[in-house]
Scaffold this motif. Structure first.
Motif, short mmCIF file in Angstrom:
data_model
loop_
_atom_site.label_atom_id
_atom_site.label_comp_id
_atom_site.label_asym_id
_atom_site.label_seq_id
_atom_site.Cartn_x
_atom_site.Cartn_y
_atom_site.Cartn_z
N GLN A 35 -9.28 11.40 -0.48
CA GLN A 35 -8.15 12.32 -0.63
C GLN A 35 -7.36 12.41 0.67
O GLN A 35 -6.13 12.43 0.67
CB GLN A 35 -8.65 13.71 -1.03
N LEU A 36 -8.08 12.41 1.78
CA LEU A 36 -7.42 12.46 3.09
C LEU A 36 -6.58 11.20 3.32
O LEU A 36 -5.45 11.28 3.81
CB LEU A 36 -8.48 12.60 4.18
N ILE A 37 -7.12 10.05 2.94
CA ILE A 37 -6.38 8.79 3.09
C ILE A 37 -5.14 8.80 2.20
O ILE A 37 -4.04 8.40 2.63
CB ILE A 37 -7.29 7.60 2.76
N ALA A 38 -5.29 9.24 0.98
CA ALA A 38 -4.17 9.27 0.04
C ALA A 38 -3.04 10.17 0.55
O ALA A 38 -1.86 9.85 0.41
CB ALA A 38 -4.63 9.71 -1.33
N ASN A 39 -3.40 11.29 1.15
CA ASN A 39 -2.38 12.20 1.68
C ASN A 39 -1.73 11.64 2.94
O ASN A 39 -0.53 11.84 3.17
CB ASN A 39 -3.01 13.57 1.99
N ALA A 40 -2.53 10.94 3.76
CA ALA A 40 -2.02 10.45 5.05
C ALA A 40 -1.19 9.18 4.91
O ALA A 40 -0.25 8.97 5.68
CB ALA A 40 -3.19 10.21 6.01
N CYS A 41 -1.54 8.33 3.94
CA CYS A 41 -0.90 7.01 3.83
C CYS A 41 -0.44 6.78 2.39
O CYS A 41 -1.03 5.97 1.65
CB CYS A 41 -1.88 5.90 4.25
N PRO A 42 0.60 7.45 1.96
CA PRO A 42 1.01 7.39 0.54
C PRO A 42 1.57 6.04 0.11
O PRO A 42 1.67 5.78 -1.09
CB PRO A 42 2.08 8.48 0.45
N LEU A 43 1.93 5.16 1.05
CA LEU A 43 2.54 3.88 0.69
C LEU A 43 1.54 2.74 0.64
O LEU A 43 1.93 1.57 0.48
CB LEU A 43 3.65 3.53 1.69
N LEU A 44 0.25 3.03 0.74
CA LEU A 44 -0.75 1.97 0.80
C LEU A 44 -0.69 1.06 -0.43
O LEU A 44 -0.62 1.52 -1.56
CB LEU A 44 -2.16 2.57 0.90
N GLN A 45 -0.74 -0.25 -0.14
CA GLN A 45 -0.86 -1.25 -1.19
C GLN A 45 -2.25 -1.88 -1.21
O GLN A 45 -2.67 -2.42 -2.23
CB GLN A 45 0.19 -2.34 -0.99
#
Length: 504
Positions: free
Chosen positions: A366-376
């Protein structure tokens, strides 16, 4: 006869289509060449079309059959591999062949225990079409080679890897490989190579055992765009990373993939000290950064260039057979949070890979999703995964989906997930247990909920064939491997199937 009646333009189109379609495939996915060989035997016209495809890649271990005039094949060779297996294979005879390889783009010297000076000098006779020169597991510590490397044909790509020795591919042979080496002469020869080729190099991949940071920092690299350092970091003084790359103004991709070894690895800080240039100031256009086993307090975390698109923080190790002897440096929970916080400031980041002490948690995702919303692309690997019990836990992976659903651009996903023991062999070679049931079920579960996902990888053991552990999955330098599947969707976006793709 219908084929022979086609116009030359159509036959050329068939040739181009065959060549481009084969070039786009991974080597293991390419069709058997026997069908093309049969086609080449139909007539001289078809032979002229198929020969450039059949013999685009050649080696001195290749068996020439089919009535071909070997000298007639030389103009078609673009990739040439010269092996010293079995040992002491005479390679000097190729010196007379080199001038005739008019389309050669890549030359690889593989496993040479002592390449001769005449062989090195003969490389200068290669045509200017040569783009890539590779010394793979080749010893370059002979004093007699000194002075010969300045005659090498300029290339845009250079690859130099350390080897496993000739006594067999085992950890002890690798130790002998290094212990018996003339390190001072090796560094001198490698320095000669780098200084000669630096003006034209665009891509450089080299074992850290071969070159010191001081040497890299002392050379001007006017065109270099990719630098990959691997294997081990030479002992001695460490030059700050911004100084090392200060003469690489066009560098876009930097990898410091040093491995923890059996002699007790000490984490290294690549950026340290107060004052002086920072990495983001020296390389403002850097797009990809990979670091392995860096010091927990390395200040590189505060010097990340704002244009980074790929960030990888790994904990690579040497030989997976002797697990307790290695001291890799994975991220604990606090360190992982620090790197994620740093990644949140990178507006262009589309790829993130972290090696963790423990498997990823729902909170971390969840922390990663909030911090890096453009991840591919997202990769979360647990260090020493092979020591787990590997008990299946369906609820574990189900809880991972919800935080990932906010990553609407996510295309490639690799996660540490327990889906059962890995100890079964398939009919066509080693296969992880549960491949028929657990693996596709888990993959399909994610694919149905992450609608843009194209590939998914799960971590599996790679215990090098040891009894009672796991089967060897063909990756010799990793204790765990990514068992990866592709996701096939229909026009409406549903998931009709999930198919195994490859080990990585």
């Amino acid at each position: 006869m219908l084929l022979l009646s086609l116009a030359d333009e159509l036959l050329c189109l068939i040739s181009d289509t065959l060549r481009f379609s084969l070039d786009s495939l991974e080597p293991q996915d390419r069709p058997d060449s026997k069908h093309l060989k049969s086609l080449s035997a139909t007539c001289s016209r078809m032979r002229a079309i198929t020969l450039p495809i059949l013999f685009q890649t050649a080696s001195n271990r290749q068996v020439w059959t089919g009535g071909y005039d070997v000298s007639a094949l030389w103009p078609h060779i673009q990739n040439l591999y010269l092996y010293d297996w079995p040992r002491n294979t005479p390679l000097e005879a190729f010196s007379s062949v080199f001038p005739h390889l008019i389309k050669l783009r890549r030359l690889c010297l593989v496993g040479l225990a002592a390449p001769s000076k005449s062989l090195i000098l003969s490389i200068s006779s290669l045509p200017k079409t040569l783009e890539c020169l590779e010394f793979l597991e080749t010893r370059l510590d002979d004093w007699s080679l000194s002075g010969s490397f300045s005659q090498l044909t300029p290339v845009s790509s250079l690859i130099m890897t350390a080897g496993f020795g000739h006594e067999g591919r085992n950890p002890y042979a690798l130790d002998d490989y290094y212990d018996n080496m003339e390190h001072q002469q090796l560094e001198k020869n490698v320095s000669e190579i780098l200084r000669h080729l630096a003006p034209t190099l665009i891509h450089l991949q080299i074992a850290g055992d071969f070159v010191r940071f001081e040497t890299l920092a002392s050379i001007k690299w006017p065109r270099l765009r990719t630098l990959k350092l691997g294997n081990h970091l030479l002992s001695g003084g460490i030059v700050p990373l911004p100084v090392v790359v200060s003469q690489m103004p066009h560098l876009c991709s930097l990898a410091l993939n040093f491995r923890a070894d059996s002699k007790g690895y000490t984490p290294v800080a690549f950026c340290f000290g107060v004052g002086g240039a920072t990495l983001c100031a020296v390389l403002p256009n850097l797009e990809a950064l990979s670091i392995s086993n860096c010091h927990p307090n390395d200040s590189v975390i505060a010097q990340l260039p704002q244009g980074l698109r790929s960030l990888r923080v790994c904990a690579l190790r040497d030989h997976p057979d002797f697990l307790d002897q290695y001291h890799s440096v994975p991220l604990n929970e606090v360190q992982a949070y620090r790197w994620i916080e740093a990644a949140s400031k990178l507006a262009c980041l589309v790829e993130l890979a972290l090696t963790l002490e423990k498997p990823q948690s729902q909170e971390l995702l969840q922390l990663i999703a909030n911090a890096c919303p453009l991840l591919q692309k997202l990769e979360l690997e647990q260090d020493r995964f092979e020591n787990n019990n590997n008990d299946e836990n369906p609820m574990q992976y189900e809880s991972f989906v919800k935080p990932l659903q906010s990553l609407t651009n996510l295309r490639h996903l690799r996660l540490t997930i327990e889906i059962g023991p890995h100890n079964r062999r398939g009919r066509r070679g080693p296969r992880p247990a549960g491949n028929e049931h657990r693996f596709p079920v888990v993959c399909r579960f994610f694919a149905e909920r992450l609608l843009c996902l194209k590939t998914i990888g799960l971590l599996y053991h790679n215990a090098m064939g040891r009894p009672g552990r796991s089967v060897r999955l063909g990756i010799r330098d990793r204790s765990s491997v990514w068992y990866t599947a592709t996701i096939h969707r229909d026009i409406e976006g549903k998931v009709p199937s999930v198919a195994f793709w490859k080990f990585a």
